[in-house]
Design a protein around this motif. Structure first.
Motif, PDB file in Angstrom:
ATOM      1  N   PRO A 269       0.819  -1.223   0.000  1.00  0.00           N
ATOM      2  CA  PRO A 269       0.000   0.000   0.000  1.00  0.00           C
ATOM      3  C   PRO A 269       0.852   1.272   0.000  1.00  0.00           C
ATOM      4  CG  PRO A 269      -0.923  -1.582   1.526  1.00  0.00           C
ATOM      5  CD  PRO A 269       0.399  -2.147   1.063  1.00  0.00           C
ATOM      6  N   ASP A 270       2.036   1.208   0.582  1.00  0.00           N
ATOM      7  CA  ASP A 270       2.897   2.392   0.647  1.00  0.00           C
ATOM      8  C   ASP A 270       3.551   2.743  -0.683  1.00  0.00           C
ATOM      9  OD1 ASP A 270       2.359   2.728   3.355  1.00  0.00           O
ATOM     10  OD2 ASP A 270       4.043   1.443   3.946  1.00  0.00           O
ATOM     11  N   ASN A 271       3.852   1.743  -1.521  1.00  0.00           N
ATOM     12  CA  ASN A 271       4.561   2.040  -2.768  1.00  0.00           C
ATOM     13  C   ASN A 271       3.700   1.837  -4.021  1.00  0.00           C
ATOM     14  OD1 ASN A 271       4.479  -0.729  -3.272  1.00  0.00           O
ATOM     15  ND2 ASN A 271       6.631  -1.075  -2.785  1.00  0.00           N
ATOM     16  N   ALA A 272       2.444   1.461  -3.866  1.00  0.00           N
ATOM     17  CA  ALA A 272       1.595   1.151  -5.026  1.00  0.00           C
ATOM     18  C   ALA A 272       1.427   2.358  -5.949  1.00  0.00           C
ATOM     19  CB  ALA A 272       0.234   0.641  -4.565  1.00  0.00           C
ATOM     20  N   TYR A 273       1.180   3.528  -5.382  1.00  0.00           N
ATOM     21  CA  TYR A 273       0.980   4.713  -6.226  1.00  0.00           C
ATOM     22  C   TYR A 273       2.254   5.065  -6.989  1.00  0.00           C
ATOM     23  CZ  TYR A 273      -0.277   9.342  -7.837  1.00  0.00           C
ATOM     24  OH  TYR A 273      -0.517  10.422  -8.637  1.00  0.00           O
ATOM     25  N   SER A 274       3.374   4.977  -6.323  1.00  0.00           N
ATOM     26  CA  SER A 274       4.651   5.267  -6.980  1.00  0.00           C
ATOM     27  C   SER A 274       4.898   4.306  -8.143  1.00  0.00           C
ATOM     28  CB  SER A 274       5.787   5.167  -5.965  1.00  0.00           C
ATOM     29  OG  SER A 274       7.035   5.332  -6.596  1.00  0.00           O
ATOM     30  N   TYR A 275       4.632   3.017  -7.920  1.00  0.00           N
ATOM     31  CA  TYR A 275       4.771   2.040  -9.005  1.00  0.00           C
ATOM     32  C   TYR A 275       3.808   2.339 -10.142  1.00  0.00           C
ATOM     33  CZ  TYR A 275       7.947  -1.346  -6.832  1.00  0.00           C
ATOM     34  OH  TYR A 275       9.041  -1.983  -6.302  1.00  0.00           O
ATOM     35  N   PHE A 276       2.562   2.683  -9.792  1.00  0.00           N
ATOM     36  CA  PHE A 276       1.582   3.010 -10.824  1.00  0.00           C
ATOM     37  C   PHE A 276       2.088   4.140 -11.715  1.00  0.00           C
ATOM     38  CE2 PHE A 276      -1.712   5.917 -12.234  1.00  0.00           C
ATOM     39  CZ  PHE A 276      -2.429   5.095 -13.087  1.00  0.00           C
ATOM     40  N   CYS A 277       2.578   5.217 -11.111  1.00  0.00           N
ATOM     41  CA  CYS A 277       3.076   6.361 -11.888  1.00  0.00           C
ATOM     42  C   CYS A 277       4.237   5.966 -12.789  1.00  0.00           C
ATOM     43  CB  CYS A 277       3.491   7.496 -10.956  1.00  0.00           C
ATOM     44  SG  CYS A 277       2.101   8.279 -10.120  1.00  0.00           S
ATOM     45  N   LYS A 278       5.182   5.192 -12.263  1.00  0.00           N
ATOM     46  CA  LYS A 278       6.332   4.767 -13.057  1.00  0.00           C
ATOM     47  C   LYS A 278       5.892   3.908 -14.244  1.00  0.00           C
ATOM     48  CE  LYS A 278       9.617   4.847  -9.254  1.00  0.00           C
ATOM     49  NZ  LYS A 278      10.422   4.057  -8.326  1.00  0.00           N
ATOM     50  N   ILE A 279       4.976   2.981 -13.988  1.00  0.00           N
ATOM     51  CA  ILE A 279       4.505   2.095 -15.059  1.00  0.00           C
ATOM     52  C   ILE A 279       3.700   2.886 -16.077  1.00  0.00           C
ATOM     53  CG2 ILE A 279       2.954   0.159 -15.567  1.00  0.00           C
ATOM     54  CD1 ILE A 279       3.880  -0.987 -12.783  1.00  0.00           C
ATOM     55  N   ALA A 280       2.820   3.767 -15.610  1.00  0.00           N
ATOM     56  CA  ALA A 280       2.006   4.565 -16.538  1.00  0.00           C
ATOM     57  C   ALA A 280       2.895   5.438 -17.412  1.00  0.00           C
ATOM     58  CB  ALA A 280       1.010   5.414 -15.756  1.00  0.00           C
ATOM     59  N   ASN A 281       3.947   6.015 -16.847  1.00  0.00           N
ATOM     60  CA  ASN A 281       4.871   6.826 -17.654  1.00  0.00           C
ATOM     61  C   ASN A 281       5.591   5.981 -18.697  1.00  0.00           C
ATOM     62  OD1 ASN A 281       4.458   9.450 -16.655  1.00  0.00           O
ATOM     63  ND2 ASN A 281       5.739   9.028 -14.877  1.00  0.00           N
ATOM     64  N   ARG A 282       6.017   4.786 -18.327  1.00  0.00           N
ATOM     65  CA  ARG A 282       6.689   3.904 -19.283  1.00  0.00           C
ATOM     66  C   ARG A 282       5.740   3.489 -20.401  1.00  0.00           C
ATOM     67  NH1 ARG A 282      10.846   0.403 -17.392  1.00  0.00           N
ATOM     68  NH2 ARG A 282      11.212  -0.017 -19.567  1.00  0.00           N
ATOM     69  N   VAL A 283       4.513   3.123 -20.034  1.00  0.00           N
ATOM     70  CA  VAL A 283       3.530   2.713 -21.042  1.00  0.00           C
ATOM     71  C   VAL A 283       3.222   3.876 -21.977  1.00  0.00           C
ATOM     72  CG1 VAL A 283       1.118   2.028 -21.381  1.00  0.00           C
ATOM     73  CG2 VAL A 283       2.511   0.874 -19.659  1.00  0.00           C
ATOM     74  N   SER A 284       3.045   5.068 -21.418  1.00  0.00           N
ATOM     75  CA  SER A 284       2.716   6.208 -22.264  1.00  0.00           C
ATOM     76  C   SER A 284       3.868   6.559 -23.200  1.00  0.00           C
ATOM     77  CB  SER A 284       2.310   7.415 -21.426  1.00  0.00           C
ATOM     78  OG  SER A 284       3.405   7.917 -20.686  1.00  0.00           O
ATOM     79  N   GLN A 285       5.105   6.311 -22.798  1.00  0.00           N
ATOM     80  CA  GLN A 285       6.248   6.553 -23.678  1.00  0.00           C
ATOM     81  C   GLN A 285       6.216   5.600 -24.870  1.00  0.00           C
ATOM     82  OE1 GLN A 285       9.633   6.088 -21.130  1.00  0.00           O
ATOM     83  NE2 GLN A 285       9.383   8.082 -20.161  1.00  0.00           N
ATOM     84  N   VAL A 286       5.738   4.402 -24.640  1.00  0.00           N
ATOM     85  CA  VAL A 286       5.691   3.395 -25.694  1.00  0.00           C
ATOM     86  C   VAL A 286       4.543   3.656 -26.663  1.00  0.00           C
ATOM     87  CG1 VAL A 286       5.292   0.944 -26.147  1.00  0.00           C
ATOM     88  CG2 VAL A 286       6.791   1.636 -24.277  1.00  0.00           C
ATOM     89  N   ILE A 287       3.379   4.050 -26.138  1.00  0.00           N
ATOM     90  CA  ILE A 287       2.205   4.164 -27.002  1.00  0.00           C
ATOM     91  C   ILE A 287       1.885   5.576 -27.464  1.00  0.00           C
ATOM     92  CG2 ILE A 287       1.129   2.105 -26.029  1.00  0.00           C
ATOM     93  CD1 ILE A 287      -0.727   3.935 -24.448  1.00  0.00           C
ATOM     94  N   THR A 288       2.538   6.598 -26.899  1.00  0.00           N
ATOM     95  CA  THR A 288       2.246   7.972 -27.274  1.00  0.00           C
ATOM     96  C   THR A 288       3.045   8.348 -28.514  1.00  0.00           C
ATOM     97  OG1 THR A 288       1.886   8.508 -24.953  1.00  0.00           O
ATOM     98  CG2 THR A 288       2.201  10.353 -26.445  1.00  0.00           C
ATOM     99  N   PRO A 289       2.369   8.906 -29.529  1.00  0.00           N
ATOM    100  CA  PRO A 289       3.082   9.317 -30.745  1.00  0.00           C
ATOM    101  C   PRO A 289       4.161  10.347 -30.427  1.00  0.00           C
ATOM    102  CG  PRO A 289       0.697   9.497 -31.037  1.00  0.00           C
ATOM    103  CD  PRO A 289       0.954   9.191 -29.598  1.00  0.00           C
ATOM    104  N   VAL A 290       5.168  10.390 -31.273  1.00  0.00           N
ATOM    105  CA  VAL A 290       6.262  11.330 -31.104  1.00  0.00           C
ATOM    106  C   VAL A 290       5.709  12.750 -31.122  1.00  0.00           C
ATOM    107  CG1 VAL A 290       8.396  12.191 -32.148  1.00  0.00           C
ATOM    108  CG2 VAL A 290       7.857   9.749 -32.203  1.00  0.00           C
ATOM    109  N   GLY A 291       6.223  13.597 -30.251  1.00  0.00           N
ATOM    110  CA  GLY A 291       5.771  14.968 -30.196  1.00  0.00           C
ATOM    111  C   GLY A 291       4.715  15.210 -29.130  1.00  0.00           C
ATOM    112  N   LEU A 292       4.097  14.158 -28.631  1.00  0.00           N
ATOM    113  CA  LEU A 292       3.116  14.296 -27.565  1.00  0.00           C
ATOM    114  C   LEU A 292       3.686  13.663 -26.314  1.00  0.00           C
ATOM    115  CD1 LEU A 292      -0.107  13.188 -29.473  1.00  0.00           C
ATOM    116  CD2 LEU A 292       0.651  15.516 -29.001  1.00  0.00           C
ATOM    117  N   SER A 293       3.293  14.164 -25.162  1.00  0.00           N
ATOM    118  CA  SER A 293       3.783  13.534 -23.947  1.00  0.00           C
ATOM    119  C   SER A 293       2.679  13.488 -22.905  1.00  0.00           C
ATOM    120  CB  SER A 293       4.991  14.275 -23.389  1.00  0.00           C
ATOM    121  OG  SER A 293       4.622  15.575 -23.002  1.00  0.00           O
TER     122      SER A 293
END
Length: 133
Positions: free
Chosen positions: A105-129
């Motif tokens: 419970p203490d680190n779940a949000y931090s992991y979520f943010c890290k994973i969401a940022n990694r996923v968005s880097q993979v699926i977000t078109p170049v030029g968008l962030s």
């Protein structure tokens, strides 16, 4: 309109409205539309899982009964299909990744943010962030 009709976006009262932000009616409309999409998604996912696993009847979900001809209902159904596709494609990857993480419970949000940022880097078109806090 150029004739000074009620739809003229340059009329002072229209400009003041837009500076004040969305009206109460607009906010309520967004809430209702979001609820319709969400209810459709939940109902569609439940019926899909019920067909596969014969789940016990949930009267609350069954009472949702979305209007299948509504565009918003179709959006919810499409989101459910997209979620199913993601699960089918990446289930093994997700399972493996979760097994490696020590989520608490203490680190779940931090992991979520890290994973969401990694996923968005993979699926977000170049030029968008997209950045998760």
């Amino acid at each position: 309109m150029a004739t000074g009709g009620g739809d003229d976006p340059l009329m002072p009262n229209r400009m003041e409205e837009s500076r004040e932000g969305p009206t109460q009616e607009a906010e309520e409309s967004v809430v209702q539309e979001t609820e319709e999409v969400f209810c459709s998604y939940v109902y569609f996912r439940y019926t899909q899982e019920d067909e596969e696993e014969k789940l016990p009847r949930d009267p609350e979900i069954m009472a949702l009964q979305p209007n299948t001809s509504s565009p918003l209902s179709r959006v919810g159904q499409q989101l459910a299909l997209i979620g199913d596709d993601i699960n089918r494609r990446y289930d093994l990857n997700f399972t493996h990744m979760l097994a490696e993480l020590s989520v608490t419970p203490d680190n779940a949000y931090s992991y979520f943010c890290k994973i969401a940022n990694r996923v968005s880097q993979v699926i977000t078109p170049v030029g968008l962030s997209v950045v998760w806090a």
